[in-house]
Each structure stands twice: as structure tokens, then as C-alpha cells.
Enzyme design. Structure first.
Site, PDB file in Angstrom:
ATOM      1  N   ASP A  49       0.865  -1.192   0.000  1.00 12.56           N
ATOM      2  CA  ASP A  49       0.000   0.000   0.000  1.00 12.56           C
ATOM      3  C   ASP A  49       0.901   1.242   0.000  1.00 12.56           C
ATOM      4  OD1 ASP A  49      -2.174   1.897   0.588  1.00 12.56           O
ATOM      5  OD2 ASP A  49      -3.341   0.101   1.000  1.00 12.56           O
ATOM      6  N   HIS A  89       2.051   1.997  -3.181  1.00  7.43           N
ATOM      7  CA  HIS A  89       1.126   2.951  -3.783  1.00  7.43           C
ATOM      8  C   HIS A  89       1.667   4.376  -3.746  1.00  7.43           C
ATOM      9  CE1 HIS A  89      -2.523   0.028  -3.116  1.00  7.43           C
ATOM     10  NE2 HIS A  89      -1.555  -0.493  -3.841  1.00  7.43           N
TER      11      HIS A  89
END
Ligand code: NAG
Ligand code: NAG
Ligand code: NAG
Length: 394
Positions: free
Chosen positions: A218, A241
Site C-alpha cells: 500500500d 502505492h
């Protein structure tokens, strides 16, 4: 005579042994260090002794493998001037989720001042067993899995030379911290592991995270609500991310985010690069201001620069109500590298509160596919200087 007495005092002091010099070794509090027996109680007993001491203290976790469930290293430690946790071991988190009652995280440091966490040790969250139980990546209402290392209302905290592996949820969380320095930290989890953010920072001020390597499933770093004076520098990020401000505007009464400097970072193979995301239909008003991204290299990133004010990751996002988080005084300066999609710059601001004073200076982002990159803008008047690839929105 005086000198002799002093020498004796020092000898006698040393003779009493470790505890009186302020070092508390978990092995002296019953830790088995065999990686099988649960050492949580021993850790907390050693902490309690250290926290009750007077002066500078050290909690020592020597080399060895330790299995531990949720542990709370909480203060206040009233007579302690500084506390060093020397974590030289390999900690394995219990995989039995019923041990983490009502929102427990794994290792918590709370309400302590002048804490240093260091020692080169590894915190292994053993997350792979729990990731299938993660509901939060799929729907809004969900039971949150334990984060690995959490700092709650600590003041003047130094974290350096530690490693976090395979957290069940976030790797490292700062909540309500004042003055925090994190460096030489490695956080690692597979690219498909859910919600394994490297750092999540919330309600904190005076935070500096630098010279660290984050590879995760993430955000490498996510900066949530109510933060000020946050400096992120020298971070190597990817996969993951990217570096994200937000998501913001999900809850009522969120505080503002202001005074962020993100510089000298390299992001490789991430889905986003530099992102600000706010939820559509936010229940309250807040703002993001004075944010600088400077000297950032992005290599093969899908969305290198992205402001997204209609964020909603779930399927049932039917709302047409805009975000009420206002964004202003944002600088992207010296941002270069490659994009794996043609849209290298997205400035999708809210129709309710358009972005103000967004500046792009020397942006050079090329599409790996060959054709020129493009920029997409909505509800924003940006200013541009220096190199501009993609070309500015009209
Ligand atoms: C701190 O030190 C004072 C004075 O020595 C002592 O009375 C008190 O009990 C100590 N407090 C704690 C929490 O250890
Ligand atoms: C998991 O933890 C709970 C609560 O401590 C305990 O009752 C249970 O026996 C544990 N399960 C296993 C498989 O160890
Ligand atoms: C903007 O943020 C930076 C970095 O935290 C800080 O040094 C600076 O003082 C802030 N500027 C204003 C005008 O608040």
C-alpha cells in the site's frame, strides 16, 4: 580519601549489576527467546521495571527470536529522563488474532517522552496468515487488523536502524506524536499485501522521516488528518502505492494538514507517485496547505502526480456530492522520471472547493510507451514554470 571513596562507590555501583545501571534485559524477566513460548509478559515486566526507574534507562532485547502477542510499552514513566529500547532481536508477532482484543496493535509505545528505539532488530508481523482476513481493502465498514509498531502520544521520539517485515496492517503508525525522527528504517511486505502502509502519520507535529527504504503493498507513507510540520526525505519507495497525503475528508471533525515537505525521494514501480486524495461527500470541512514536493525521481509509476478529490475505493460510490477538503499552496518542483500511463499529471480538484495556488516547476515525466504524456485538470488554476512535460492543462 575522597577519591578512594568515589572509586569504591563506582565499583560497588557496578557490582550491584545491570539493573542499577538502568539496563533492563528481557531475559532477566523470563523471556525464553526460543521463538515458541509467548514472551509478551516478560517484555511488559521488563518495561514496567524500566519505566519505574529513575534517570536514563535502557530496555534490552538481545539477539534471539521472540514470539510476542500484543505488547503495550506505555508511560508515563515519571522519573525516567530518557528511555532507549535496544531491539537487537527478531520479534515474531503472534498469528492468533483473538489475542489482539478490541483494536489492539502489536507493539505499542504510548505516552512516553525521550524514547529511542534502535538496535538493528526485526519486527516480523507474520502478516501472510492474516491478510486473507482483511476486509478493509474491500469495504468501508470493517474490522481493522493490528498494525505492527504504533507510537501513541509520544514526545521527542527517535527511531533508527530497525526493520519491519510483513505487517498484518500498517507497518509503523504515529498517532498524536510531537517531535519524531525516524531514519534507517526498512519496511517490507509483498506488493499484493493489503493495507501494509509503511508509515501512517496522524494528528502529529514535528515529524521527520528520512533515509529509509519502503517496499510494500500500500502507501509507502500516508499522511492522514491533522498533521503539521512533516518532513519526508531520502525515501526509497517501491513497490507500493507511493507517497500519499490522505485519504482525507472521510470523517467528521478532521483537522487540517499543513506544512509538509517531501524531498529527495525515489519511487520505483509504484501505482501512484505523489498523491493527495480526499473523499467525495466529506462530512466536514478541512484543508491541506503549504505542501512542497521537491526533487523527486519517479521510475515507471502509473500516476506520477495526482490530486484526486473524488476518492472512493469501493464499488458503491454513487454520491455526486463533492469533497469539502480545500487544497491550496502546493508546489511540485523538480519532479522527473517515467510514467507507465499517458496521463502523468492529474489535478482533479473538487467542484465544491477548487484548488488554489498549485505550482508546477520543472516537471519532466515521460511515457514509457513513447507518445507524449498528458495532463488532466479539473477545478484548478495551476501555474507553471521551467520545463513542463506533460504540457500544462489549458
Ligand atoms: C519518583 O521519584 C520520587 C522521589 O524519589 C518517588 O517518591 C516516586 O515514588 C517516584 N515515582 C515513580 C512513579 O516511580
Ligand atoms: C488464541 O488466543 C486465544 C486468546 O488468548 C486462546 O484462548 C486460544 O486458545 C488461542 N488459540 C490457539 C490456537 O492458540
Ligand atoms: C511551510 O511548511 C514548511 C515545512 O514544514 C515550513 O518550514 C514553513 O515555515 C511553512 N510555511 C508557512 C508559510 O507556514
Amino acid at each position: 580519601m575522597k577519591l578512594l571513596l568515589l572509586l569504591c562507590l563506582m565499583d560497588c555501583f557496578l557490582a550491584i549489576g545491570q539493573a542499577s545501571s538502568g539496563t533492563f534485559n528481557v531475559l532477566n524477566y523470563g523471556a525464553t527467546a526460543d521463538g515458541i513460548g509467548d514472551d509478551s509478559k516478560a517484555f511488559m515486566a521488563a518495561w514496567k521495571a524500566a519505566c519505574s526507574f529513575t534517570g536514563g534507562v535502557k530496555l534490552l532485547i538481545p539477539k534471539g527470536t521472540y514470539l510476542v502477542g500484543p505488547v503495550k510499552f506505555d508511560g508515563p514513566c515519571r522519573n525516567v529522563s530518557s528511555i532507549t529500547v535496544s531491539m537487537e532481536g527478531y520479534l515474531k508477532a503472534s498469528t492468533n488474532l483473538s489475542k489482539y482484543v478490541s483494536g489492539d496493535d502489536w507493539i505499542q509505545f504510548g505516552w512516553v517522552h525521550h524514547l529511542t528505539l534502535t538496535g538493528g532488530g526485526t519486527f516480523d508481523g507474520q502478516g501472510a496468515v492474516s491478510w486473507p482476513f482483511n476486509e478493509c481493502s474491500k469495504r468501508e465498514k470493517c474490522k481493522v487488523l493490528p498494525s505492527s509498531i504504533k507510537f501513541v502520544y509520544t514526545e521527542h521520539t527517535v527511531v533508527k536502524s530497525i526493520k519491519s517485515l510483513n505487517s498484518k496492517f500498517f507497518h509503523i503508525v504515529l498517532l498524536g506524536c510531537k517531535n519524531f525522527w525516524g531514519s534507517n528504517i526498512v519496511a517490507q511486505a509483498p506488493s499484493d499485501s493489503p493495507n501494509t502502509d509503511g508509515f501512517h502519520i496522524e494528528r502529529s507535529s514535528g515529524v521527520s522521516i528520512y533515509s529509509s527504504v519502503i517496499a510494500t503493498g500500500d502507501d509507502c507513507i500516508s499522511i492522514g488528518q491533522t498533521n503539521e510540520r512533516v518532513v519526508i526525505s531520502g525515501i526509497t519507495c517501491g513497490p507500493g502505492h507511493g507517497i500519499s497525503v490522505g485519504s482525507l475528508g472521510r470523517y467528521e471533525n478532521e483537522g487540517d494538514v499543513k506544512g509538509l515537505l517531501i524531498k529527495d525521494c525515489t519511487l520505483s514501480g509504484t501505482t501512484n507517485g505523489l498523491r493527495i486524495k480526499t473523499w467525495q461527500n466529506s462530512p466536514g470541512k478541512s484543508s491541506v496547505s503549504n505542501l512542497t514536493f521537491q526533487n523527486i525521481i519517479l521510475k515507471s509509476v502509473a500516476n506520477p502526480i495526482i490530486i484526486d478529490q473524488a476518492y472512493c475505493p469501493y464499488a458503491d460510490c454513487s454520491s455526486k456530492v463533492p469533497s469539502w477538503v480545500s487544497i491550496r499552496d502546493i508546489i511540485f518542483s523538480d519532479i522527473r522520471g517515467t510514467s507507465t500511463t499517458p496521463v502523468a499529471v492529474t489535478l482533479k480538484c473538487s467542484s465544491g472547493v477548487p484548488c488554489e495556488n498549485v505550482n508546477l516547476h520543472n516537471v519532466d515525466l515521460r511515457y514509457v510507451g513513447g507518445s507524449p504524456t498528458i495532463a488532466e485538470c479539473l477545478n484548478v488554476k495551476a501555474t507553471y514554470s521551467g520545463t513542463q512535460l506533460p504540457l500544462p492543462c489549458n
